[in-house]
Scaffold this active site. Structure first.
Site, PDB file in Angstrom:
ATOM      1  N   GLU A  43       0.819  -1.206   0.000  1.00 59.10           N
ATOM      2  CA  GLU A  43       0.000   0.000   0.000  1.00 59.10           C
ATOM      3  C   GLU A  43       0.858   1.263   0.000  1.00 59.10           C
ATOM      4  O   GLU A  43       0.605   2.196  -0.741  1.00 59.10           O
ATOM      5  CB  GLU A  43      -0.930   0.004   1.225  1.00 59.10           C
ATOM      6  CG  GLU A  43      -1.907  -1.164   1.278  1.00 59.10           C
ATOM      7  CD  GLU A  43      -2.916  -1.136   0.140  1.00 59.10           C
ATOM      8  OE1 GLU A  43      -3.200  -0.035  -0.369  1.00 59.10           O
ATOM      9  OE2 GLU A  43      -3.425  -2.219  -0.233  1.00 59.10           O
ATOM     10  N   LYS A  82      -0.962  -0.214  -9.131  1.00 57.90           N
ATOM     11  CA  LYS A  82      -0.898   0.277  -7.751  1.00 57.90           C
ATOM     12  C   LYS A  82       0.124   1.398  -7.602  1.00 57.90           C
ATOM     13  O   LYS A  82      -0.069   2.328  -6.814  1.00 57.90           O
ATOM     14  CB  LYS A  82      -0.586  -0.871  -6.801  1.00 57.90           C
ATOM     15  CG  LYS A  82      -1.753  -1.830  -6.605  1.00 57.90           C
ATOM     16  CD  LYS A  82      -1.464  -2.844  -5.515  1.00 57.90           C
ATOM     17  CE  LYS A  82      -2.667  -3.740  -5.275  1.00 57.90           C
ATOM     18  NZ  LYS A  82      -2.411  -4.731  -4.195  1.00 57.90           N
ATOM     19  N   SER A 102      -1.686  -2.469 -17.296  1.00 56.93           N
ATOM     20  CA  SER A 102      -2.967  -3.033 -16.885  1.00 56.93           C
ATOM     21  C   SER A 102      -3.604  -3.704 -18.083  1.00 56.93           C
ATOM     22  O   SER A 102      -3.616  -3.138 -19.180  1.00 56.93           O
ATOM     23  CB  SER A 102      -3.896  -1.949 -16.332  1.00 56.93           C
ATOM     24  OG  SER A 102      -5.158  -2.494 -16.022  1.00 56.93           O
ATOM     25  N   ILE A 154       9.544   1.747 -12.639  1.00 59.94           N
ATOM     26  CA  ILE A 154       9.508   2.288 -11.278  1.00 59.94           C
ATOM     27  C   ILE A 154       8.647   1.452 -10.331  1.00 59.94           C
ATOM     28  O   ILE A 154       8.314   1.904  -9.238  1.00 59.94           O
ATOM     29  CB  ILE A 154       9.045   3.762 -11.279  1.00 59.94           C
ATOM     30  CG1 ILE A 154       7.623   3.899 -11.820  1.00 59.94           C
ATOM     31  CG2 ILE A 154      10.011   4.620 -12.099  1.00 59.94           C
ATOM     32  CD1 ILE A 154       7.044   5.311 -11.627  1.00 59.94           C
ATOM     33  N   TYR A 160       8.872  -5.212 -11.139  1.00 63.31           N
ATOM     34  CA  TYR A 160      10.302  -5.436 -10.946  1.00 63.31           C
ATOM     35  C   TYR A 160      10.664  -6.898 -11.208  1.00 63.31           C
ATOM     36  O   TYR A 160      11.710  -7.201 -11.800  1.00 63.31           O
ATOM     37  CB  TYR A 160      10.713  -5.065  -9.519  1.00 63.31           C
ATOM     38  CG  TYR A 160      10.750  -3.588  -9.224  1.00 63.31           C
ATOM     39  CD1 TYR A 160      11.267  -2.677 -10.143  1.00 63.31           C
ATOM     40  CD2 TYR A 160      10.284  -3.099  -8.004  1.00 63.31           C
ATOM     41  CE1 TYR A 160      11.308  -1.325  -9.857  1.00 63.31           C
ATOM     42  CE2 TYR A 160      10.329  -1.743  -7.706  1.00 63.31           C
ATOM     43  CZ  TYR A 160      10.838  -0.862  -8.637  1.00 63.31           C
ATOM     44  OH  TYR A 160      10.897   0.481  -8.355  1.00 63.31           O
ATOM     45  N   CYS A 395      44.791  -0.644 -42.926  1.00 66.21           N
ATOM     46  CA  CYS A 395      44.887  -1.307 -41.609  1.00 66.21           C
ATOM     47  C   CYS A 395      43.799  -2.371 -41.499  1.00 66.21           C
ATOM     48  O   CYS A 395      44.081  -3.526 -41.228  1.00 66.21           O
ATOM     49  CB  CYS A 395      44.750  -0.278 -40.493  1.00 66.21           C
ATOM     50  SG  CYS A 395      46.116   0.895 -40.429  1.00 66.21           S
ATOM     51  N   GLN A 416      42.161  -7.213 -39.189  1.00 66.40           N
ATOM     52  CA  GLN A 416      42.843  -5.922 -39.151  1.00 66.40           C
ATOM     53  C   GLN A 416      44.301  -6.162 -38.801  1.00 66.40           C
ATOM     54  O   GLN A 416      44.614  -6.691 -37.740  1.00 66.40           O
ATOM     55  CB  GLN A 416      42.174  -5.015 -38.108  1.00 66.40           C
ATOM     56  CG  GLN A 416      42.697  -3.592 -38.106  1.00 66.40           C
ATOM     57  CD  GLN A 416      41.802  -2.661 -37.303  1.00 66.40           C
ATOM     58  OE1 GLN A 416      40.686  -3.010 -36.950  1.00 66.40           O
ATOM     59  NE2 GLN A 416      42.297  -1.470 -37.017  1.00 66.40           N
ATOM     60  N   CYS A 418      46.833  -3.959 -38.426  1.00 65.98           N
ATOM     61  CA  CYS A 418      47.480  -2.944 -37.594  1.00 65.98           C
ATOM     62  C   CYS A 418      46.386  -2.229 -36.811  1.00 65.98           C
ATOM     63  O   CYS A 418      45.503  -1.614 -37.410  1.00 65.98           O
ATOM     64  CB  CYS A 418      48.243  -1.967 -38.490  1.00 65.98           C
ATOM     65  SG  CYS A 418      49.191  -0.727 -37.599  1.00 65.98           S
ATOM     66  N   HIS A 458      48.178  -2.567 -30.890  1.00 65.51           N
ATOM     67  CA  HIS A 458      49.183  -1.747 -30.216  1.00 65.51           C
ATOM     68  C   HIS A 458      48.570  -0.518 -29.556  1.00 65.51           C
ATOM     69  O   HIS A 458      47.512  -0.037 -29.951  1.00 65.51           O
ATOM     70  CB  HIS A 458      50.290  -1.317 -31.193  1.00 65.51           C
ATOM     71  CG  HIS A 458      49.794  -0.482 -32.328  1.00 65.51           C
ATOM     72  ND1 HIS A 458      49.473  -1.010 -33.563  1.00 65.51           N
ATOM     73  CD2 HIS A 458      49.570   0.850 -32.431  1.00 65.51           C
ATOM     74  CE1 HIS A 458      49.072  -0.047 -34.367  1.00 65.51           C
ATOM     75  NE2 HIS A 458      49.120   1.089 -33.708  1.00 65.51           N
TER      76      HIS A 458
END
EC number: 1.5.1.3
Length: 515
Positions: A43, A82, A102, A154, A160, A395, A416, A418, A458
């Site tokens: 409540e 609620k 709801s 909330i 939750y 690269c 890749q 470099c 690097h």
């Protein structure tokens, strides 16, 4: 040198509705609990701490820039019925979209509870939906995907609980947990602490420390921010840490000096996820504009500079071009670099202002052969015959695409050679993620994964202190990418056609580029 002729362009089908937006909106939780994880008695909340109420109001109302909401941008608060029934004078929560969960009561019933003079204005601030999953689905789509900056869950207890269960928990970005040090009198509990052990690792990003309320009988409280463990970005940070601790110190072409290792990182692109690193802000507009520039076969760095993107200015300068022996190139003519190789591999390079209709169009070939489930889906920027004409050697030089025929997902493996971990790699991750997303759109597939294989990874010596700062930061959840506008051809996309949603990075960290 844009490929303007329609015959060279790659047509784009209309994106299917299921592909256009993430399945659910990312969200944050705001909750106050006692030391036994109690949140109320069904409540009321059995304590009143003005400082925590002020925190709740500011956190859920203010935008990320700490400014008030506007007509075009605000936050949403998602709550059970609620929780909605707070004292009447507070309904609806001002300055926020109130999403009430709801299955039975229409929104008109909720509005009817309000004083008549408030109903008309409140109609734009209240929507009703079934459960949390349905509410997050609603908020992931227009108009809310653009008008809502952050969605906050909330409460109450049932909401939750749903938030910490699949599929909602996969979209959890943050938990703001206020711990109130008071005698336990609750019979409703928030299950975050228990469920986090079973479901997903979390990191404590920050805490206010224990404070004593000036107005609530000297109750003490602590506000903590938790974020889900981002294992993908952790790969990047842990590799940087390993390089700086165990890497080999070497001299390099730029004269700055590096610490390096020879090293794969994997990032999910599913459900519109965009692996834009969060421990520092990545220049997304620059990533997007550069990739589009590549896809158009451009090699003129002026095109980017005119859009206030200066990542190629150093390599396109007269001084740098002359140092590479490219004395015939006009200033900002980078030679047959990435975009030229992607769209004209093998063609003779004649300058950035020439028109080209020869060479192998690797990108268009990939799009066309993907439709036949071909396995020879490679794009390379490494052309040994043209390396001497390039301002910089590639690269990120090889991408291989792969289709999962069961899930209809397109993945990319990037090699890749470099890898500048401080500046280049965050850019490259986002760039090849976007490339994969666009090619998936062009072929009616879903984005799958980006696998990033690094050769010489690097850290430049002048980046070490900045990266030490970055390593202290806790990565948060990646954002999602949505398309606001469809285009007929792949090459016609602009950066403004796309929107990154729920990107909440740390501030930028300045690092100088080694040229």
């Amino acid at each position: 040198m844009s490929r303007a002729a329609a015959k060279f362009k790659i047509p784009m089908p209309v994106t299917k509705a299921d592909f256009a937006f993430p399945s659910l909106r990312a969200f944050s939780i705001v909750v106050a609990a006692d030391q036994q994880h109690g949140i109320g008695d069904g409540e009321t909340i059995p304590w009143t701490v003005p400082e925590t109420l002020a925190f709740f109001k500011d956190q859920t109302t203010l935008l990320r820039n700490k400014k008030p909401p506007t007509e075009k941008k605000r936050n949403a608060v998602v709550m059970g019925r609620k929780t909605w029934e707070v004292p009447l004078k507070f309904r609806p929560l001002k300055g926020r979209l109130n999403v009430v969960l709801s299955c039975r009561r229409p929104v008109d019933d909720l509005l009817a509870q309000l004083p008549e003079e408030k109903r008309a204005a409140a109609a734009a601030d209240v929507v009703i939906n079934g459960g949390l999953k349905e509410a997050l689905h609603l908020l992931a789509r227009p108009p809310y995907c653009s008008s809502i900056e952050t969605a906050y869950c909330i409460g109450g207890a049932r909401v939750y609980t749903e938030a910490m269960q699949s599929p909602c928990v996969e979209k959890l970005k943050e938990v703001y947990l206020t711990r109130v040090h008071t005698a336990p009198t609750c019979n409703r509990f928030y299950e975050f602490v228990r469920r986090r052990r079973a479901r997903a690792a979390v990191d404590l990003e920050s805490t206010s420390g224990v404070k004593v309320s000036d107005a609530a009988a000297h109750l003490s409280y602590e506000i903590m921010k938790y974020v889900p463990h981002n294992a993908e970005e952790r790969q990047y940070l842990e590799l940087i840490d390993r390089i700086m601790k165990t890497g080999l110190v070497k001299e390099d072409r730029t004269g700055v000096g590096t610490i390096s290792l020879f090293g794969a990182q994997m990032f999910s692109l599913r459900d519109n996820q965009l692996p834009l690193l969060t421990t520092k802000r990545v220049f997304w507009r620059g990533v997007c504009e550069e990739l589009i520039w590549f896809l158009r076969g451009e090699t003129n760095a002026h095109v980017l500079a005119d859009k206030d993107i200066h990542i190629w200015d150093g390599n396109g300068s007269r001084e740098f071009l002359d140092s590479r022996g490219l004395t015939e190139n006009k200033e900002m003519d980078l030679g047959p670099v990435y975009g030229f190789q992607w769209r004209h591999f093998g063609a003779d390079y004649k300058g950035f202002d020439a028109n080209y209709d020869e060479g192998v169009d690797q990108i268009k070939t990939i799009v066309e052969t993907l439709k036949t489930n071909d396995r020879r889906l490679l794009v390379t920027a490494w052309n040994p015959c043209a390396l001497h004409k390039m301002a910089v050697r590639p690269c990120h030089l090889l991408g291989q695409f792969y289709v999962n025929t069961q899930t209809k997902e397109l993945s990319c493996m990037l090699y890749q050679r470099c890898c500048d971990m401080g500046l280049g790699v965050p850019f490259n991750i986002a760039s090849y993620a976007l490339l994969t997303i666009l090619i998936a759109k062009a072929t009616g597939l879903r984005p799958g994964e980006l696998v990033h294989t690094l050769g010489t990874a690097h850290v430049y010596s002048n980046h070490v202190e900045a990266l030490k700062e970055q390593l202290q930061r806790v990565p948060v959840a990646f954002p999602v990418l949505v398309f606001k506008k469809e285009r007929e051809f792949l090459e016609d996309y602009e950066s403004t056609d796309m929107e990154v949603v729920d990107y909440v990075p740390y501030p930028p960290i300045k690092m100088e580029m080694a040229v």
